[in-house]
Design an enzyme around this catalytic site. Sequence first.
Site, PDB file in Angstrom:
ATOM      1  N   ASN A  28      29.238  43.497  36.355  1.00 34.34           N
ATOM      2  CA  ASN A  28      30.551  43.911  36.275  1.00 34.34           C
ATOM      3  C   ASN A  28      30.723  45.578  35.994  1.00 34.34           C
ATOM      4  O   ASN A  28      29.883  45.658  34.617  1.00 34.34           O
ATOM      5  CB  ASN A  28      31.443  42.950  35.612  1.00 34.34           C
ATOM      6  CG  ASN A  28      33.009  43.526  35.786  1.00 34.34           C
ATOM      7  OD1 ASN A  28      33.596  43.318  36.727  1.00 34.34           O
ATOM      8  ND2 ASN A  28      33.467  44.166  34.739  1.00 34.34           N
ATOM      9  N   GLU A  29      31.018  46.347  36.642  1.00 34.01           N
ATOM     10  CA  GLU A  29      31.283  47.781  36.101  1.00 34.01           C
ATOM     11  C   GLU A  29      29.956  48.323  35.241  1.00 34.01           C
ATOM     12  O   GLU A  29      30.383  48.628  33.931  1.00 34.01           O
ATOM     13  CB  GLU A  29      32.718  47.876  35.127  1.00 34.01           C
ATOM     14  CG  GLU A  29      33.819  47.470  35.881  1.00 34.01           C
ATOM     15  CD  GLU A  29      35.047  47.774  35.469  1.00 34.01           C
ATOM     16  OE1 GLU A  29      36.162  47.709  35.889  1.00 34.01           O
ATOM     17  OE2 GLU A  29      35.167  47.562  34.164  1.00 34.01           O
TER      18      GLU A  29
ATOM     19  N   GLU B 289      39.790  45.699  42.350  1.00 29.97           N
ATOM     20  CA  GLU B 289      40.558  45.560  40.896  1.00 29.97           C
ATOM     21  C   GLU B 289      41.334  46.622  41.005  1.00 29.97           C
ATOM     22  O   GLU B 289      41.040  48.003  41.032  1.00 29.97           O
ATOM     23  CB  GLU B 289      39.776  45.548  39.561  1.00 29.97           C
ATOM     24  CG  GLU B 289      39.039  44.483  39.315  1.00 29.97           C
ATOM     25  CD  GLU B 289      38.223  44.704  38.108  1.00 29.97           C
ATOM     26  OE1 GLU B 289      38.998  45.305  37.057  1.00 29.97           O
ATOM     27  OE2 GLU B 289      37.124  44.221  37.547  1.00 29.97           O
TER      28      GLU B 289
ATOM     29  N   GLU C 179      42.586  42.435  26.582  1.00 29.18           N
ATOM     30  CA  GLU C 179      43.511  43.069  27.567  1.00 29.18           C
ATOM     31  C   GLU C 179      44.521  42.008  27.553  1.00 29.18           C
ATOM     32  O   GLU C 179      45.091  41.826  28.870  1.00 29.18           O
ATOM     33  CB  GLU C 179      42.703  42.960  28.750  1.00 29.18           C
ATOM     34  CG  GLU C 179      41.495  44.198  28.645  1.00 29.18           C
ATOM     35  CD  GLU C 179      40.746  44.482  29.732  1.00 29.18           C
ATOM     36  OE1 GLU C 179      40.562  45.755  30.314  1.00 29.18           O
ATOM     37  OE2 GLU C 179      40.391  43.454  30.544  1.00 29.18           O
TER      38      GLU C 179
END
Length: 689
Positions: free
Chosen positions: A161-162, A319, A367
């Site tokens: 991821n990222e 996203e 988050e």
Amino acid sequence: MSRPDPADQRLAGLRQRLQGLAYGGDYNPEQWPASVWREDMALMREAGVNLVTLGVFSWGTLEPRPGVFDFGWLDEVMGLLAEAGVGVDLATPTAAPPSWLAHEHPETLPVDGEGRRLAFGSRCHYCQSSPVFRHYAARITGRLAERYAGHPALAMWHIGNEYIGFGCHCPVSVAHFQRWLADRYGTVGALNEAWGTAFWGQRYDSFDHVGTPAARSRTVSGPNPGQLLDFARFSDAAALECFTAERDIVRRHTPGLPVMTNFMASFKHLDYWRWAAEEDVVSLDVYPGPQDPEGQLLAAYDFDLMRSLRGGRPWLLLESATGRNLLEDRNQARPAGQLRSRSLQAVARGADSVMFFQWRASLAGAERHFSAMVPHGGTRTRTWHEVTALGRDVARLADLAGGVCDRAEVAMVWDWENWWALEGPDHPSNDLRFTERLRDHYRPLWNANIAVDFVRPHSALGAYRLLVVPNLYLVDDTGAENLTEYVRAGGHLLMSYFSGIVDEHDRVRPGGHPGAFRELLGIDIDEFAPLPAGESCGLHHAGHTGSAGDWQDVIDLAGAEALANYTDGELKGRPAATRHRLGTGTATYLGTSPDRETLRRLVLDCVAGAGVTPVLDTPPGVEAVRRRAADGTRRLFLLNHTTDETTVDLGPGARVDLLAGDTPAPVDGRVRLPPFGVAVLRDVPHTRS
């Protein structure tokens, strides 16, 4: 006869499964009790969700202790999603190594340029060169692939991821860097030549003597630019090795499914041209501020880049935010209605999906105040009503899945290695910012509804009428010759300052500036003369008086003609912009940073000279984009990014608006767009009476 592209075949299978565009988001059921999962399935059906990303940060839940695996919860969730008809983009959870790995193998934690080992407690906390990390990452990836290959919910693989390409400085990374350099240069003598180590007596006798570039605070003077550039290349390559290792594991078990990882738009530390070539589909995480007056421009720029990375093929918006993100000190809410226009803007520019982070807003963690498809307030919120309405819009555009945008008439050169070198130390100005300069050149094109593709210096360029080249400081001989031949063969080129200065090793080209492009541009640059911060000088172009800031080239004409001149200061009367005919083409050069209005005029002057046509003339703030459906028929997207109602003149022809309800509504020569309104128009063929 050419063979079908395996990636295209895998994606065709995904499109067939989804029966249209993908709609959904990141799903993190491990954050919630099982009682919530069945409610999620019902809400996903209500919202029109057909794809979710699952398991991104679940390593510690799947493997709570070394070698002890718990797949029961994931089995149940995968089964529920299959029953609900929702496909799964299943992630390998390696972006978040578990606490036991950091505790038992602290050597897997990365070391920064100051020599400090970073701690557990966030994400991406791993040394990408570590064989220990790679071993455990391969093991959990293999277990996932073995268990869920053939599962009816599994639609696609999401690796990590990222990725951030963190440049680690631990001993393992140093040794890896040394091996990488040996493979790149072959001999230490070639490395010395490339880096210019004769300067300051930095000559190496062995690759074993080469370290990673330490932080500036740990050296007496500045670092070697060639070493910095190669360390950026190495860090990118090491991260890509991690991706391809996991990709190959899942592909052995599920060869027919697409495999990808999510990009972060114009992210500096990874060369996405190289990454895109190693995956089946480009996907994007993007979060322009909802109250940013140029958020729609920045998003369009990122969308065009993603579309370009695989030659115009459809890409995935993986996203985005339904509302507030957490990127600023003060994170504002999204205005009512804007979610629709910002989301469908991605579809207009080639996305085969609209997806969000995340499905359900978290109650804890970093988050917890990030927006979501299901906010903390649940289904009574404005966001939920907009999410379900958007799901209906996405379903109405199902026939766009697999369709492409027309090739643009304008291309803009984007090169990651140039970015790394341009923002290196010890330049005439250390304030140059690569993406700011590209966006300055992109802005007038976007405002004029002129489509843009991004290309590399080595790309095939013959199909483009205009090539825009902002600040191409680093370019190799092959790339420079490609751009020169494009103009010689009849192309129009617009280039801005500090271009062609160094070769691929960040070595200054001899013979004077602009180095690789002296013949192309027909000028000599006697001096670089950056202006002091905040100062500007007058600029005159075609009857318009503007200003120039940041930078000035002291230009001597050597075949070119002056296009704009300075009107005051030390360089009063001297050229600020030039134009040169080469072969049957034209090269325009900007030797300074004009104000926005002057730059707009200069860019659009090049557009007119190249014969480029906009998609449509629209009121300010209304974006017009064309995309084709899978059958090749065209759609015209009109997106109102303003808070005012506006009307767009379409000209003659019969059309229908595909978003006007379950039955497409006829549209005459004008279309009314409410605030943040969107229309997607299909031409109606004329029939004789």
